[in-house]
Design a protein around this motif. Structure first.
Motif, short mmCIF file in Angstrom:
data_model
loop_
_atom_site.label_atom_id
_atom_site.label_comp_id
_atom_site.label_asym_id
_atom_site.label_seq_id
_atom_site.Cartn_x
_atom_site.Cartn_y
_atom_site.Cartn_z
N GLU A 44 0.84 -1.20 0.00
CA GLU A 44 0.00 0.00 0.00
C GLU A 44 0.88 1.25 0.00
N GLY A 45 0.59 2.17 -0.89
CA GLY A 45 1.32 3.43 -0.93
C GLY A 45 2.58 3.41 -1.77
N VAL A 46 2.81 2.30 -2.47
CA VAL A 46 4.00 2.20 -3.33
C VAL A 46 3.53 1.99 -4.77
N GLY A 47 3.42 3.06 -5.50
CA GLY A 47 3.03 2.97 -6.90
C GLY A 47 1.54 2.78 -7.09
N GLU A 48 1.18 2.54 -8.33
CA GLU A 48 -0.22 2.38 -8.72
C GLU A 48 -0.34 1.15 -9.62
N CYS A 49 -1.43 0.44 -9.47
CA CYS A 49 -1.74 -0.67 -10.38
C CYS A 49 -2.70 -0.15 -11.44
N VAL A 50 -2.35 -0.37 -12.67
CA VAL A 50 -3.23 0.04 -13.76
C VAL A 50 -3.43 -1.15 -14.69
N PRO A 51 -4.58 -1.20 -15.35
CA PRO A 51 -4.83 -2.31 -16.28
C PRO A 51 -3.87 -2.26 -17.47
N PRO A 52 -3.49 -3.43 -17.98
CA PRO A 52 -2.63 -3.46 -19.17
C PRO A 52 -3.32 -2.77 -20.35
N GLN A 53 -2.52 -2.14 -21.16
CA GLN A 53 -3.00 -1.50 -22.40
C GLN A 53 -4.00 -0.37 -22.15
N ASP A 54 -3.97 0.22 -20.96
CA ASP A 54 -4.90 1.31 -20.63
C ASP A 54 -4.11 2.60 -20.43
N ALA A 55 -3.86 3.29 -21.52
CA ALA A 55 -3.05 4.50 -21.48
C ALA A 55 -3.68 5.59 -20.61
N ALA A 56 -4.99 5.69 -20.62
CA ALA A 56 -5.67 6.71 -19.82
C ALA A 56 -5.48 6.45 -18.33
N ALA A 57 -5.58 5.19 -17.93
CA ALA A 57 -5.38 4.84 -16.51
C ALA A 57 -3.94 5.11 -16.10
N LEU A 58 -3.00 4.81 -16.98
CA LEU A 58 -1.59 5.08 -16.69
C LEU A 58 -1.35 6.58 -16.56
N ALA A 59 -1.92 7.35 -17.45
CA ALA A 59 -1.78 8.81 -17.40
C ALA A 59 -2.37 9.36 -16.11
N ASP A 60 -3.52 8.85 -15.69
CA ASP A 60 -4.14 9.30 -14.44
C ASP A 60 -3.25 8.97 -13.24
N ALA A 61 -2.69 7.76 -13.24
CA ALA A 61 -1.82 7.35 -12.14
C ALA A 61 -0.58 8.23 -12.07
N LEU A 62 0.01 8.51 -13.21
CA LEU A 62 1.20 9.37 -13.24
C LEU A 62 0.86 10.80 -12.82
N GLN A 63 -0.29 11.26 -13.22
CA GLN A 63 -0.72 12.62 -12.88
C GLN A 63 -0.81 12.82 -11.37
N LYS A 64 -1.23 11.78 -10.65
CA LYS A 64 -1.32 11.86 -9.18
C LYS A 64 0.02 12.26 -8.58
N TYR A 65 1.10 11.68 -9.12
CA TYR A 65 2.43 11.97 -8.60
C TYR A 65 2.97 13.31 -9.08
N LEU A 66 2.60 13.70 -10.28
CA LEU A 66 3.07 14.98 -10.81
C LEU A 66 2.49 16.17 -10.04
N VAL A 67 1.24 16.04 -9.60
CA VAL A 67 0.61 17.16 -8.91
C VAL A 67 0.79 17.09 -7.40
N ASN A 68 1.34 15.99 -6.89
CA ASN A 68 1.50 15.83 -5.46
C ASN A 68 2.90 15.31 -5.13
N PRO A 69 3.90 16.19 -5.04
CA PRO A 69 5.27 15.77 -4.75
C PRO A 69 5.40 15.03 -3.41
N GLU A 70 4.56 15.38 -2.44
CA GLU A 70 4.62 14.68 -1.15
C GLU A 70 4.24 13.21 -1.31
N LEU A 71 3.23 12.94 -2.11
CA LEU A 71 2.81 11.57 -2.38
C LEU A 71 3.94 10.81 -3.06
N LEU A 72 4.59 11.44 -4.02
CA LEU A 72 5.72 10.82 -4.71
C LEU A 72 6.85 10.51 -3.73
N HIS A 73 7.18 11.47 -2.88
CA HIS A 73 8.25 11.28 -1.90
C HIS A 73 7.91 10.13 -0.95
#
Length: 76
Positions: A4-33
Protein backbone atom coordinates in the motif's frame (compact mmCIF):
# COMPACT_ATOMS: atom_id res chain seq x y z
CA UNK A 1 3.35 -8.50 -2.84
CA UNK A 2 1.52 -5.26 -3.38
CA UNK A 3 2.54 -2.68 -0.82
CA UNK A 4 0.00 0.00 0.00
CA UNK A 5 1.32 3.43 -0.93
CA UNK A 6 4.00 2.20 -3.33
CA UNK A 7 3.03 2.97 -6.90
CA UNK A 8 -0.22 2.38 -8.72
CA UNK A 9 -1.74 -0.67 -10.38
CA UNK A 10 -3.23 0.04 -13.76
CA UNK A 11 -4.83 -2.31 -16.28
CA UNK A 12 -2.63 -3.46 -19.17
CA UNK A 13 -3.00 -1.50 -22.40
CA UNK A 14 -4.90 1.31 -20.63
CA UNK A 15 -3.05 4.50 -21.48
CA UNK A 16 -5.67 6.71 -19.82
CA UNK A 17 -5.38 4.84 -16.51
CA UNK A 18 -1.59 5.08 -16.69
CA UNK A 19 -1.78 8.81 -17.40
CA UNK A 20 -4.14 9.30 -14.44
CA UNK A 21 -1.82 7.35 -12.14
CA UNK A 22 1.20 9.37 -13.24
CA UNK A 23 -0.72 12.62 -12.88
CA UNK A 24 -1.32 11.86 -9.18
CA UNK A 25 2.43 11.97 -8.60
CA UNK A 26 3.07 14.98 -10.81
CA UNK A 27 0.61 17.16 -8.91
CA UNK A 28 1.50 15.83 -5.46
CA UNK A 29 5.27 15.77 -4.75
CA UNK A 30 4.62 14.68 -1.15
CA UNK A 31 2.81 11.57 -2.38
CA UNK A 32 5.72 10.82 -4.71
CA UNK A 33 8.25 11.28 -1.90
CA UNK A 34 6.26 9.06 0.48
CA UNK A 35 5.91 6.38 -2.20
CA UNK A 36 9.64 6.45 -2.92
CA UNK A 37 10.46 6.01 0.79
CA UNK A 38 8.11 3.04 1.12
CA UNK A 39 9.50 1.46 -2.05
CA UNK A 40 13.07 1.87 -0.79
CA UNK A 41 12.12 0.32 2.54
CA UNK A 42 10.52 -2.65 0.76
CA UNK A 43 13.65 -3.13 -1.33
CA UNK A 44 15.98 -2.95 1.66
CA UNK A 45 13.90 -5.42 3.66
CA UNK A 46 13.48 -8.03 0.91
CA UNK A 47 15.52 -7.57 -2.25
CA UNK A 48 19.15 -6.81 -1.42
CA UNK A 49 21.97 -9.07 -2.57
CA UNK A 50 22.30 -10.42 0.97
CA UNK A 51 18.60 -11.36 1.13
CA UNK A 52 18.84 -13.03 -2.27
CA UNK A 53 21.87 -15.08 -1.21
CA UNK A 54 20.20 -16.13 2.05
CA UNK A 55 16.99 -17.23 0.28
CA UNK A 56 18.93 -19.04 -2.44
CA UNK A 57 21.01 -20.83 0.17
CA UNK A 58 17.87 -21.93 2.01
CA UNK A 59 16.29 -23.24 -1.18
CA UNK A 60 19.41 -25.12 -2.24
CA UNK A 61 19.96 -26.62 1.22
CA UNK A 62 16.32 -27.64 1.34
CA UNK A 63 16.59 -29.25 -2.09
CA UNK A 64 19.45 -31.48 -0.96
CA UNK A 65 17.89 -32.11 2.45
CA UNK A 66 20.63 -30.34 4.39
CA UNK A 67 20.12 -28.84 7.82
CA UNK A 68 19.75 -25.03 7.95
CA UNK A 69 22.83 -24.83 10.20
CA UNK A 70 24.84 -25.88 7.14
CA UNK A 71 24.15 -22.41 5.71
CA UNK A 72 26.80 -21.05 8.06
CA UNK A 73 29.40 -23.20 6.28
CA UNK A 74 30.11 -20.98 3.30
CA UNK A 75 33.05 -21.44 1.00
CA UNK A 76 35.01 -18.45 -0.20
Amino acid sequence: DIVEGVGECVPPQDAAALADALQKYLVNPELLHHSKLKARSKYESQFTQQHFEERLSEVLLSAVGADKTMAACKTV
